[in-house]
Write an enzyme that holds these catalytic residues in place. Structure first.
Site, short mmCIF file in Angstrom:
data_model
loop_
_atom_site.label_atom_id
_atom_site.label_comp_id
_atom_site.label_asym_id
_atom_site.label_seq_id
_atom_site.Cartn_x
_atom_site.Cartn_y
_atom_site.Cartn_z
N ASP A 1 0.89 -1.17 0.00
CA ASP A 1 0.00 0.00 0.00
C ASP A 1 0.92 1.22 0.00
OD1 ASP A 1 -2.25 1.77 0.68
OD2 ASP A 1 -1.37 1.79 2.67
N ASP B 1 -0.19 5.16 0.98
CA ASP B 1 -0.42 6.15 2.06
C ASP B 1 -0.54 5.47 3.42
OD1 ASP B 1 -2.20 7.79 -0.42
OD2 ASP B 1 -0.47 8.66 0.58
N GLU C 1 -0.57 11.03 5.49
CA GLU C 1 -1.91 11.62 5.60
C GLU C 1 -1.93 13.02 6.18
OE1 GLU C 1 -4.35 10.76 3.93
OE2 GLU C 1 -4.06 8.63 3.51
N GLY D 1 -9.46 10.56 -2.44
CA GLY D 1 -9.65 11.97 -2.10
C GLY D 1 -10.93 12.56 -2.66
N ARG E 1 -13.80 11.24 -0.78
CA ARG E 1 -13.80 11.84 0.56
C ARG E 1 -14.43 13.23 0.50
NH1 ARG E 1 -8.20 11.04 1.95
NH2 ARG E 1 -8.88 8.89 1.78
N LYS F 1 -5.61 20.30 -4.80
CA LYS F 1 -5.08 19.58 -3.63
C LYS F 1 -3.88 18.73 -4.02
CE LYS F 1 -4.90 15.53 -1.27
NZ LYS F 1 -4.50 14.19 -1.76
N THR G 1 -5.05 3.50 -3.47
CA THR G 1 -6.20 4.24 -4.00
C THR G 1 -5.80 5.68 -4.33
OG1 THR G 1 -6.82 4.94 -1.78
CG2 THR G 1 -7.86 2.94 -2.61
N THR G 2 -4.52 6.00 -4.14
CA THR G 2 -4.12 7.41 -4.31
C THR G 2 -3.94 7.75 -5.78
OG1 THR G 2 -2.79 9.12 -3.22
CG2 THR G 2 -1.60 7.30 -4.21
N ASP H 1 -1.75 -0.24 6.05
CA ASP H 1 -1.77 0.56 7.30
C ASP H 1 -3.17 0.71 7.87
OD1 ASP H 1 -2.65 3.85 6.70
OD2 ASP H 1 -2.55 2.36 5.10
C1 XBP Z 1 -5.09 6.37 0.94
C2 XBP Z 1 -6.22 7.11 0.38
C3 XBP Z 1 -5.96 8.25 -0.55
C4 XBP Z 1 -5.22 9.37 0.18
C5 XBP Z 1 -5.41 10.70 -0.52
O1 XBP Z 1 -4.55 5.64 -0.14
O2 XBP Z 1 -7.35 6.75 0.62
O3 XBP Z 1 -7.22 8.72 -0.98
O4 XBP Z 1 -5.80 9.53 1.48
O5 XBP Z 1 -4.94 10.60 -1.85
P1 XBP Z 1 -3.79 4.21 0.12
P2 XBP Z 1 -5.90 11.09 -3.06
O6 XBP Z 1 -4.65 3.17 -0.58
O7 XBP Z 1 -2.44 4.39 -0.50
O8 XBP Z 1 -3.71 3.99 1.63
O9 XBP Z 1 -6.44 12.44 -2.66
O10 XBP Z 1 -5.00 11.14 -4.26
O11 XBP Z 1 -6.96 10.04 -3.17
MG MG Z 2 -2.95 3.20 3.27
#
Ligand code: XBP
Ligand code: MG
Length: 254
Positions: free
Chosen positions: A7, A9, A16, A50, A53, A82, A120-121, A180
């Site tokens: 993963d 983030d 974060e 994002g 969200r 952002k 998912t980023t 995480d």
């Molecule tokens: C974590 C997420 C991402 C980030 C923000 O991704 O959910 O949305 O919080 O990035 P991961 P974006 O799967 O790596 O833990 O604004 O580009 O979505």
């Molecule tokens: Mg993550």
């Protein structure tokens, strides 16, 4: 264990807070009177992605306006701003990788063990975060990369992990995922991938019931994993430790 799937983030780096600051900077730049604090953002992180969200929050604070016809355009525009702010905060190595990540990527490369990314980023965030610590040609170190650009359906759905398994040409049970968050663990579990979890402060309260193991981080010789592991011969997660955990032999040995 044939491959490691990381993963991003919270796992490769504790990103974060940088994402939170980038969201608030975008709100200020477009004149939105939104300002998320860490407590609210920790709750909002239950929504992966994002853009998703932002939509979730907008529906929370102004359900009528969130049904407007320009909502998707507005969210895309705010999210692009952002993403620019996020890159400004993490590029040039300003945000370090978490303990053990660079060491494990190096070890896997030397051992010929394929590694992949399932996140998912937004794709642009990967380059901003990884170019400095892993080099200009960081992408070449990964056998497969699944991100918001390749997989639209976000965690906890398994789609990004299934897409990465397909690219790797491996069975789920022959891989190990490192995550995480509860969303991430559920996504990997739904894809059938054994998972080690290294939570951050944002995900410390999540539930990790079916994780193979939950560790404060992957550790390094100069930063060993604080608590002794069952079996205790592993003070940082190297390939030997991950293979033992993956086989489940560590607990038998204990
Ligand atoms: C974590 C997420 C991402 C980030 C923000 O991704 O959910 O949305 O919080 O990035 P991961 P974006 O799967 O790596 O833990 O604004 O580009 O979505
Ligand atoms: Mg993550």
């Amino acid at each position: 264990m044939q491959a490691l799937i990381f993963d991003v983030d919270g796992t490769l780096a504790d990103t974060e807070t940088a994402h939170l600051q980038a969201f608030n900077a975008a709100f200020a730049e477009v004149g939105l009177d939104w300002c998320w604090d860490e407590a609210l953002y920790t709750r909002l992180l239950k929504v992966a992605g994002g853009k998703e969200r932002l939509m979730h929050y907008w529906r929370m604070v102004d359900p009528d306006e969130a049904r407007g016809c320009k909502v998707k355009e507005t969210i895309d525009a705010v999210h692009a701003i952002k993403t620019r702010h996020y890159a400004g905060r993490v590029s040039s190595g300003r945000l370090p990788l978490r303990p053990g990540i660079a060491r494990l990527i190096e070890e896997a490369g030397n051992a010929g063990m394929p590694i992949a990314i399932a996140t998912t980023t937004t794709p642009a965030n990967l380059d901003a975060l990884l170019r400095a610590p892993l080099g200009e040609r960081w992408r070449e170190r990964f056998a497969a990369i699944g991100d918001a650009g390749t997989t639209a359906v976000k965690k906890p759905a398994p789609h990004v992990y299934l897409a990465v398994l397909d690219r790797l040409g491996l069975e789920a049970g022959d891989c190990l995922a490192i995550e995480d968050s509860e969303n991430g663990l559920r996504a990997a579990q739904a894809a059938g991938i054994p998972t080690v979890v290294t939570p951050t402060a944002y995900t410390a309260q999540d539930r990790f019931d079916d994780a193979l193991l939950v560790l404060p981080h992957l550790g390094d010789p100069e930063q060993p994993i604080p608590q002794h592991l069952p079996g205790a011969e592993h003070r940082w997660a190297d390939l030997a430790a991950l293979r033992a955990w993956h086989r489940g032999t560590l607990f038998e040995a204990a």
